[in-house]
Design an enzyme around this catalytic site. Sequence first.
Site, PDB file in Angstrom:
ATOM      1  N   LYS A  58      21.857  49.532  44.019  1.00 44.91           N
ATOM      2  CA  LYS A  58      22.953  49.794  43.083  1.00 44.91           C
ATOM      3  C   LYS A  58      23.559  48.492  42.548  1.00 44.91           C
ATOM      4  O   LYS A  58      23.747  48.333  41.343  1.00 44.91           O
ATOM      5  CB  LYS A  58      24.051  50.610  43.787  1.00 44.91           C
ATOM      6  CG  LYS A  58      25.277  50.781  42.939  1.00 44.91           C
ATOM      7  CD  LYS A  58      26.538  51.133  43.711  1.00 44.91           C
ATOM      8  CE  LYS A  58      27.161  50.084  44.516  1.00 44.91           C
ATOM      9  NZ  LYS A  58      28.554  49.734  44.403  1.00 44.91           N
ATOM     10  N   ASN A  59      23.868  47.560  43.453  1.00 46.02           N
ATOM     11  CA  ASN A  59      24.577  46.356  42.996  1.00 46.02           C
ATOM     12  C   ASN A  59      23.689  45.411  42.192  1.00 46.02           C
ATOM     13  O   ASN A  59      24.187  44.613  41.408  1.00 46.02           O
ATOM     14  CB  ASN A  59      25.252  45.648  44.181  1.00 46.02           C
ATOM     15  CG  ASN A  59      26.468  46.441  44.671  1.00 46.02           C
ATOM     16  OD1 ASN A  59      26.942  47.358  43.991  1.00 46.02           O
ATOM     17  ND2 ASN A  59      26.958  46.109  45.848  1.00 46.02           N
TER      18      ASN A  59
ATOM     19  N   ARG B  83      33.361  48.917  39.065  1.00 47.97           N
ATOM     20  CA  ARG B  83      33.670  47.496  39.125  1.00 47.97           C
ATOM     21  C   ARG B  83      32.784  46.719  38.164  1.00 47.97           C
ATOM     22  O   ARG B  83      33.213  45.814  37.463  1.00 47.97           O
ATOM     23  CB  ARG B  83      33.374  47.041  40.574  1.00 47.97           C
ATOM     24  CG  ARG B  83      33.807  45.635  40.888  1.00 47.97           C
ATOM     25  CD  ARG B  83      35.290  45.585  41.029  1.00 47.97           C
ATOM     26  NE  ARG B  83      35.817  44.235  40.999  1.00 47.97           N
ATOM     27  CZ  ARG B  83      36.987  43.934  40.510  1.00 47.97           C
ATOM     28  NH1 ARG B  83      37.754  44.870  39.981  1.00 47.97           N
ATOM     29  NH2 ARG B  83      37.419  42.701  40.547  1.00 47.97           N
TER      30      ARG B  83
ATOM     31  N   CYS C  45      36.090  50.216  44.224  1.00 44.23           N
ATOM     32  CA  CYS C  45      36.783  50.485  45.487  1.00 44.23           C
ATOM     33  C   CYS C  45      38.001  49.573  45.587  1.00 44.23           C
ATOM     34  O   CYS C  45      37.962  48.425  45.157  1.00 44.23           O
ATOM     35  CB  CYS C  45      35.848  50.253  46.671  1.00 44.23           C
ATOM     36  SG  CYS C  45      34.387  51.308  46.632  1.00 44.23           S
TER      37      CYS C  45
ATOM     38  N   ARG D 162      41.420  44.447  41.914  1.00 41.26           N
ATOM     39  CA  ARG D 162      40.774  43.324  42.609  1.00 41.26           C
ATOM     40  C   ARG D 162      40.813  42.089  41.700  1.00 41.26           C
ATOM     41  O   ARG D 162      40.653  42.196  40.490  1.00 41.26           O
ATOM     42  CB  ARG D 162      39.333  43.716  42.951  1.00 41.26           C
ATOM     43  CG  ARG D 162      39.255  44.462  44.287  1.00 41.26           C
ATOM     44  CD  ARG D 162      38.079  45.381  44.409  1.00 41.26           C
ATOM     45  NE  ARG D 162      36.782  44.774  44.327  1.00 41.26           N
ATOM     46  CZ  ARG D 162      35.646  45.472  44.401  1.00 41.26           C
ATOM     47  NH1 ARG D 162      35.680  46.791  44.561  1.00 41.26           N
ATOM     48  NH2 ARG D 162      34.486  44.879  44.310  1.00 41.26           N
ATOM     49  N   PRO D 163      41.042  40.907  42.285  1.00 36.36           N
ATOM     50  CA  PRO D 163      41.224  39.706  41.440  1.00 36.36           C
ATOM     51  C   PRO D 163      39.954  39.303  40.700  1.00 36.36           C
ATOM     52  O   PRO D 163      38.842  39.602  41.126  1.00 36.36           O
ATOM     53  CB  PRO D 163      41.622  38.616  42.445  1.00 36.36           C
ATOM     54  CG  PRO D 163      41.180  39.105  43.772  1.00 36.36           C
ATOM     55  CD  PRO D 163      41.168  40.595  43.717  1.00 36.36           C
TER      56      PRO D 163
ATOM     57  N   ASP E  70      40.124  35.979  39.145  1.00 35.66           N
ATOM     58  CA  ASP E  70      40.441  34.600  38.757  1.00 35.66           C
ATOM     59  C   ASP E  70      39.218  33.673  38.782  1.00 35.66           C
ATOM     60  O   ASP E  70      39.071  32.802  37.923  1.00 35.66           O
ATOM     61  CB  ASP E  70      41.580  34.041  39.631  1.00 35.66           C
ATOM     62  CG  ASP E  70      41.341  34.246  41.114  1.00 35.66           C
ATOM     63  OD1 ASP E  70      40.718  35.266  41.488  1.00 35.66           O
ATOM     64  OD2 ASP E  70      41.767  33.399  41.910  1.00 35.66           O
TER      65      ASP E  70
ATOM     66  N   ASP F 125      29.718  45.363  53.341  1.00 38.34           N
ATOM     67  CA  ASP F 125      29.350  46.722  52.931  1.00 38.34           C
ATOM     68  C   ASP F 125      28.656  47.506  54.055  1.00 38.34           C
ATOM     69  O   ASP F 125      28.345  48.686  53.882  1.00 38.34           O
ATOM     70  CB  ASP F 125      28.457  46.683  51.677  1.00 38.34           C
ATOM     71  CG  ASP F 125      29.228  46.209  50.455  1.00 38.34           C
ATOM     72  OD1 ASP F 125      30.476  46.146  50.517  1.00 38.34           O
ATOM     73  OD2 ASP F 125      28.590  45.894  49.438  1.00 38.34           O
TER      74      ASP F 125
ATOM     75  N   ILE G 151      35.952  39.440  54.393  1.00 45.15           N
ATOM     76  CA  ILE G 151      35.791  39.381  52.934  1.00 45.15           C
ATOM     77  C   ILE G 151      36.969  40.052  52.233  1.00 45.15           C
ATOM     78  O   ILE G 151      37.558  39.489  51.324  1.00 45.15           O
ATOM     79  CB  ILE G 151      34.483  40.071  52.478  1.00 45.15           C
ATOM     80  CG1 ILE G 151      33.265  39.520  53.221  1.00 45.15           C
ATOM     81  CG2 ILE G 151      34.303  39.965  50.953  1.00 45.15           C
ATOM     82  CD1 ILE G 151      32.854  38.119  52.855  1.00 45.15           C
TER      83      ILE G 151
ATOM     84  N   ARG H  10      28.839  57.627  44.050  1.00 40.11           N
ATOM     85  CA  ARG H  10      28.811  56.465  43.149  1.00 40.11           C
ATOM     86  C   ARG H  10      27.709  55.503  43.561  1.00 40.11           C
ATOM     87  O   ARG H  10      27.226  54.717  42.752  1.00 40.11           O
ATOM     88  CB  ARG H  10      30.146  55.708  43.231  1.00 40.11           C
ATOM     89  CG  ARG H  10      31.246  56.331  42.409  1.00 40.11           C
ATOM     90  CD  ARG H  10      32.514  55.510  42.479  1.00 40.11           C
ATOM     91  NE  ARG H  10      32.173  54.100  42.443  1.00 40.11           N
ATOM     92  CZ  ARG H  10      32.954  53.112  42.868  1.00 40.11           C
ATOM     93  NH1 ARG H  10      34.149  53.385  43.328  1.00 40.11           N
ATOM     94  NH2 ARG H  10      32.563  51.867  42.814  1.00 40.11           N
TER      95      ARG H  10
END
Length: 439
Positions: A22-23, A93, A117, A126-127, A129, A312, A334, A404
Amino acid sequence: LENYVINGNRTLNGEVTISGAKNSAVAIIAGALAVDGECVLENIPAVGDVSTILQIFEKIGVAVYHLSDYNYCLDARYITSSTAPQELYRKNRASYYILGALLGRFGYAKVGVPGGCDFGFGSSGRPMDYHFKGFEALGAKVTTSGGWITVESNGRLKGARMYLDFPSVGATINIMLAAIHAEGLTIIENAGMEPHIVDLANFLNSMGADISGAGTNTIRIRGVEKLHGGTYTILPDQIEAGTYIAAVAGTGGDVIVKNVIPRHLMCFTTKFEEIGVTIENLENDVRVKRDPMIRLRHTNVKTAPYPGFPTDMQPQMATLLALAEGRSIVTEDIWDNRFEYVKQLQNMGANITINNRIAVIEGVRKLSGAPVAASDLRAGAALVIAGLCADGVTIVDDILKIERGYENIVAKLQNLGADIQRKTSTIAKKAIKTGANAA
Ligand code: EPU
């Protein structure tokens, strides 16, 4: 209201085939936006996060052809608009990878603030930056307002050397997507080393990019003017494989997990061996065995970027340790808050105490079935494992979060002998209404 209804206490046996990662898939699909030609992508998993990004693609004018089950052809040559409705971006995401891919190619991109998530960030999200610092180092301007993120550059991006504060997966991918079209050399130091980062680099290189060092902590990207089309096959899903291995480790049994890259799984299979699971690495498969009559042993686990123990896999591992003999300590290094599922495990009889990022687990002999709700994707997977190991009936609610990222989880588990069904259940509805088990 859809739920999984699980009758626990059965061993798992047989074979399960792992889907595409998936990722990787979501990064590579976004990468197709950077390509000036047709991309044929093979082994795309049929999961919710993939359909969300493809829905965004259709809105922005990418031609999406579903060739067959897991194969798609994407053609982003004639993009008409660079935005889709905000709620689509919020559904996952990875929609933010569209920023890097379009910024590099066109010098402009606008996306809705992404979801995904939560892990304790709440409405602040979620950041991002590190992503923004990376884009700025390449010469882009980033603005956020009204739920939109806009990145733009005056002319072509310029290669730069940068050092990430943390080896962020998302920032490494997003910066790489932008830098493939920048003028000159970009060097990302302290880059993420996850297999899906390497998969994306291999995909982009096969379409004409010039990236070296992916899989190490220094990635070098020499910008090219254009990428051409081609065909690429997505890696197998490391975490899906780990989830099935964890399920067999919990229930006991003998399963061949097919279509994996055993080397990518070693960051957690060695831990499984330590607690008493037999792992046999075959060429493209892994055989997992566990005698259900012998209790798992305790251990300590700390999550870390690849090749460390993956965050994960943390909820799935903690679920096993909840059943192991003795005291285990799980440290989440994390995410600020990835122990939401623990309340649900406690409802099933687990003895776990959380102190910030540390879970102290006193193993119990048995969990008991209960109505529970998935707080996020991997938490949901852990609750399914808990249900498979528990005495009695477990009803897992909020399963769209699980779907998902897990293709056909019900059918795959049924095929291994699990008693799990996808149903509409009023019992879980009641539990949610009274707040008894809300995550
Ligand atoms: N971080 C920042 N600023 C940033 C980016 C990250 O502070 O700009 C922090 C995060 O808050 C976190 C840490 O850096 O504490 C690591 O975040 P990273 O960027 O590596 O995570 P991600 O790219 O947002 C991906 C996976 C997650 C997985 C993490 C860690 C995708 C789509 N998501 O997220 O996967 O947990 O890497 O390995 O690839 C999942 O699949 O269930 C999942 C949540």
